[in-house]
Design an enzyme around this catalytic site. Sequence first.
Site, PDB file in Angstrom:
ATOM      1  N   GLY A 132      28.777   4.383  97.733  1.00  0.00           N
ATOM      2  CA  GLY A 132      29.071   5.231  98.576  1.00  0.00           C
ATOM      3  C   GLY A 132      30.570   4.612  98.699  1.00  0.00           C
ATOM      4  N   SER A 134      33.378   6.049  96.908  1.00  0.00           N
ATOM      5  CA  SER A 134      34.900   7.101  96.912  1.00  0.00           C
ATOM      6  C   SER A 134      34.817   8.074  97.917  1.00  0.00           C
ATOM      7  CB  SER A 134      34.733   6.707  95.457  1.00  0.00           C
ATOM      8  OG  SER A 134      35.035   5.818  94.964  1.00  0.00           O
ATOM      9  N   SER A 166      27.286   8.339  91.751  1.00  0.00           N
ATOM     10  CA  SER A 166      26.548   7.998  90.913  1.00  0.00           C
ATOM     11  C   SER A 166      25.263   8.100  91.454  1.00  0.00           C
ATOM     12  CB  SER A 166      26.698   7.129  89.293  1.00  0.00           C
ATOM     13  OG  SER A 166      27.640   7.340  89.304  1.00  0.00           O
ATOM     14  N   GLU A 249      30.101  -7.209  89.196  1.00  0.00           N
ATOM     15  CA  GLU A 249      29.989  -5.960  88.284  1.00  0.00           C
ATOM     16  C   GLU A 249      29.984  -6.667  86.533  1.00  0.00           C
ATOM     17  OE1 GLU A 249      31.910  -2.570  89.022  1.00  0.00           O
ATOM     18  OE2 GLU A 249      30.160  -1.201  88.409  1.00  0.00           O
ATOM     19  N   SER A 382      40.514   2.201  87.936  1.00  0.00           N
ATOM     20  CA  SER A 382      40.695   3.030  86.509  1.00  0.00           C
ATOM     21  C   SER A 382      41.533   1.808  86.021  1.00  0.00           C
ATOM     22  CB  SER A 382      41.381   4.458  87.306  1.00  0.00           C
ATOM     23  OG  SER A 382      42.460   3.535  87.568  1.00  0.00           O
ATOM     24  N   GLU A 384      44.939   1.711  84.980  1.00  0.00           N
ATOM     25  CA  GLU A 384      45.593   1.549  85.431  1.00  0.00           C
ATOM     26  C   GLU A 384      45.628   0.298  86.431  1.00  0.00           C
ATOM     27  OE1 GLU A 384      44.624   4.594  85.201  1.00  0.00           O
ATOM     28  OE2 GLU A 384      45.901   5.248  84.048  1.00  0.00           O
TER      29      GLU A 384
HETATM   30  C1  LIG Z   1      31.306   8.939  85.225  1.00  0.00           C
HETATM   31  C2  LIG Z   1      31.598   8.085  87.218  1.00  0.00           C
HETATM   32  C3  LIG Z   1      30.994   7.537  88.038  1.00  0.00           C
HETATM   33  C4  LIG Z   1      31.571   7.054  89.605  1.00  0.00           C
HETATM   34  N1  LIG Z   1      30.239   6.434  90.188  1.00  0.00           N
HETATM   35  C5  LIG Z   1      31.195   5.727  91.366  1.00  0.00           C
HETATM   36  C6  LIG Z   1      29.999   5.648  92.150  1.00  0.00           C
HETATM   37  O1  LIG Z   1      28.928   5.573  92.396  1.00  0.00           O
HETATM   38  N2  LIG Z   1      29.670   5.533  93.716  1.00  0.00           N
HETATM   39  C7  LIG Z   1      31.945   6.324  93.621  1.00  0.00           C
HETATM   40  O2  LIG Z   1      32.186   5.311  95.038  1.00  0.00           O
HETATM   41  N3  LIG Z   1      32.543   6.006  93.143  1.00  0.00           N
HETATM   42  C8  LIG Z   1      31.788   6.162  91.857  1.00  0.00           C
HETATM   43  N4  LIG Z   1      32.739   6.768  90.751  1.00  0.00           N
HETATM   44  C9  LIG Z   1      34.182   7.046  91.422  1.00  0.00           C
HETATM   45  C10 LIG Z   1      35.345   5.867  90.779  1.00  0.00           C
HETATM   46  O3  LIG Z   1      35.263   4.631  91.337  1.00  0.00           O
HETATM   47  C11 LIG Z   1      37.392   7.090  90.853  1.00  0.00           C
HETATM   48  O4  LIG Z   1      37.403   8.160  90.806  1.00  0.00           O
HETATM   49  C12 LIG Z   1      38.112   5.515  90.780  1.00  0.00           C
HETATM   50  O5  LIG Z   1      38.185   4.294  91.576  1.00  0.00           O
HETATM   51  C13 LIG Z   1      39.412   6.138  90.680  1.00  0.00           C
HETATM   52  O6  LIG Z   1      39.285   6.972  92.049  1.00  0.00           O
HETATM   53  P1  LIG Z   1      40.027   8.256  92.426  1.00  0.00           P
HETATM   54  O7  LIG Z   1      39.173   9.290  90.860  1.00  0.00           O
HETATM   55  O8  LIG Z   1      40.353   9.006  93.520  1.00  0.00           O
HETATM   56  O9  LIG Z   1      41.475   8.432  91.465  1.00  0.00           O
HETATM   57  P2  LIG Z   1      42.750   8.166  92.154  1.00  0.00           P
HETATM   58  O10 LIG Z   1      42.929   7.131  93.017  1.00  0.00           O
HETATM   59  O11 LIG Z   1      43.331   9.547  92.635  1.00  0.00           O
HETATM   60  O12 LIG Z   1      43.884   7.630  90.486  1.00  0.00           O
HETATM   61  C14 LIG Z   1      44.257   9.373  90.161  1.00  0.00           C
HETATM   62  C15 LIG Z   1      45.307   8.644  89.134  1.00  0.00           C
HETATM   63  O13 LIG Z   1      46.123   8.035  89.055  1.00  0.00           O
HETATM   64  C16 LIG Z   1      46.124   6.519  88.836  1.00  0.00           C
HETATM   65  N5  LIG Z   1      46.505   5.647  89.915  1.00  0.00           N
HETATM   66  C17 LIG Z   1      46.023   5.476  91.426  1.00  0.00           C
HETATM   67  N6  LIG Z   1      46.521   3.984  91.969  1.00  0.00           N
HETATM   68  C18 LIG Z   1      47.692   3.740  91.532  1.00  0.00           C
HETATM   69  C19 LIG Z   1      48.258   2.796  91.444  1.00  0.00           C
HETATM   70  N7  LIG Z   1      48.485   1.990  92.864  1.00  0.00           N
HETATM   71  N8  LIG Z   1      49.386   2.085  90.553  1.00  0.00           N
HETATM   72  C20 LIG Z   1      49.208   2.756  88.940  1.00  0.00           C
HETATM   73  N9  LIG Z   1      48.516   4.157  88.843  1.00  0.00           N
HETATM   74  C21 LIG Z   1      47.373   4.299  90.097  1.00  0.00           C
HETATM   75  C22 LIG Z   1      45.068   5.899  88.877  1.00  0.00           C
HETATM   76  O14 LIG Z   1      44.693   5.383  87.460  1.00  0.00           O
HETATM   77  C23 LIG Z   1      44.482   7.232  88.001  1.00  0.00           C
HETATM   78  O15 LIG Z   1      44.870   6.912  86.846  1.00  0.00           O
HETATM   79  C24 LIG Z   1      33.017   6.856  89.325  1.00  0.00           C
HETATM   80  C25 LIG Z   1      33.524   7.568  88.501  1.00  0.00           C
HETATM   81  C26 LIG Z   1      32.945   8.093  87.710  1.00  0.00           C
HETATM   82  C27 LIG Z   1      34.249   9.136  87.016  1.00  0.00           C
END
Ligand SMILES: Cc1cc2nc3c(=O)[nH]c(=O)nc-3n(C[C@H](O)[C@H](O)[C@H](O)COP(=O)(O)OP(=O)(O)OC[C@H]3O[C@@H](n4cnc5c(N)ncnc54)[C@H](O)[C@@H]3O)c2cc1C
Length: 400
Positions: A132, A134, A166, A249, A382, A384
């Site tokens: 937990g 995000s 997840s 990881e 991600s 990035e």
């Molecule tokens: C299949 C899947 C399983 C997951 N499982 C878990 C889980 O079990 N537990 C959990 O806690 N989370 C989980 N996540 C969440 C995951 O860790 C986040 O989706 C990820 O960290 C990106 O955060 P966000 O989705 O809020 O996107 P954002 O942080 O909002 O990013 C949106 C876009 O902006 C870009 N961006 C953001 N900041 C910057 C920067 N400073 N410089 C350049 N680019 C930037 C990102 O790269 C991305 O392309 C999961 C995600 C997926 C897809």
Amino acid sequence: MGNDPPMTDEAFRATVRGWLADNLAGEFAPLAGRGGPGHEHEFVAERMAWERRLGEGHWIGLGWPAEDGGRGLPWSQQAIFHQEYARAGGPGRIGHMSEQLLAPALLTFGTPGQKARFLPGIASGTEVWCQGYSEPDAGSDLAAVRTRAELRDGEWHLHGQKVWTSLAHIADWCFVLARTDPHAERHRGLSYLLVPMRQPGVTVRPIRQLTGTSEFNEVFFDDARTDASAIIGAPGDGWRVAMGTLGFERGVSTIGQQAGFQREFEEVLGQARRTGALADPEIAGRVTDAWIGLQVMRYTVQATLGASGSGGTASAGLPDPVAPGTEANIVKLLWSPWRQRLGELAVDVAGPDATLTGPGYELSDSQRLFLFGRAETIYGGSVEIQRNIIAERGLGLPRG
Ligand SMILES: Cc1cc2nc3c(=O)[nH]c(=O)nc-3n(C[C@H](O)[C@H](O)[C@H](O)COP(=O)(O)OP(=O)(O)OC[C@H]3O[C@@H](n4cnc5c(N)ncnc54)[C@H](O)[C@@H]3O)c2cc1C
């Protein structure tokens, strides 16, 4: 489980192979190659039973010290287990986050009481954990976490929302990053809490993915409770523990992940051979690129694990969490776009069949690989963000 009598790597490999052949049979035979990212909806009850079978065989916690219920096996034999597991088509592990993320965090940062309480449930495959971290406004910018927790009458009381969690729908427990000091600076006010999922204050809502299935969820805490002692590290020390957890990881299970990629590649190659798609030079070129990508990943992972497997907690198969290099970021940056491209290749190889869809239609493996591929470059940080980390920590470039 005490320390096993030492075995040669060869003998150990034969033991693992034999156990998997005997056990991935009968009721568990249909699980071969099922589950894992993009396939988490498959055979859930059976894979939970499989976790327990692994636990009975003492195949969970291979690198943990014997006094903590592990086998204290050397890194080389843990790697052999993961290779053989993937080679045998062992199903995607429902206990992945439990064993590969939370257990190392407990072993590194936990108290003896926490280890005694939580490691046995992980080792026996009977307690499933989810992560937990995000939140809707805290993903890449994780320090913006707003879920808050307050200590009252011997319990932490949690309020807030997590997202993309997840396996939350089947988890017994969640390791939660929560804000326990609203006045402290962003990273400083966070704590790492262990929260039971089956209680009135926790609501789990599935999120439907592009594949039509749900493997992650929204999780709402509305006065969810956990005991005052269910905190790893001190209050306010959560950021260090959370980052340490992410550092794990890049553990030895990466070896199994690589073997899984190899199998997926071979399936795509097999289909390309059967359909005659290889006659198209463009497809043949992409297949070759995918194979080269596999080799690059294999050598990089070997070098990465070699680098982290030389000392400290790494002697128990756990990389050093306090001095992470950028190796794990490089590996993630290699495999996530690679698997995304493999999904694109898979549907091109499948040809017009890949466009089939409709009510009641079960997606093919190629379609699932393609559709789930969108997530690869997002979860676990991600691409990035991986590049930012490599640039800043690895190359010392100024922050963007
Ligand atoms: C299949 C899947 C399983 C997951 N499982 C878990 C889980 O079990 N537990 C959990 O806690 N989370 C989980 N996540 C969440 C995951 O860790 C986040 O989706 C990820 O960290 C990106 O955060 P966000 O989705 O809020 O996107 P954002 O942080 O909002 O990013 C949106 C876009 O902006 C870009 N961006 C953001 N900041 C910057 C920067 N400073 N410089 C350049 N680019 C930037 C990102 O790269 C991305 O392309 C999961 C995600 C997926 C897809």
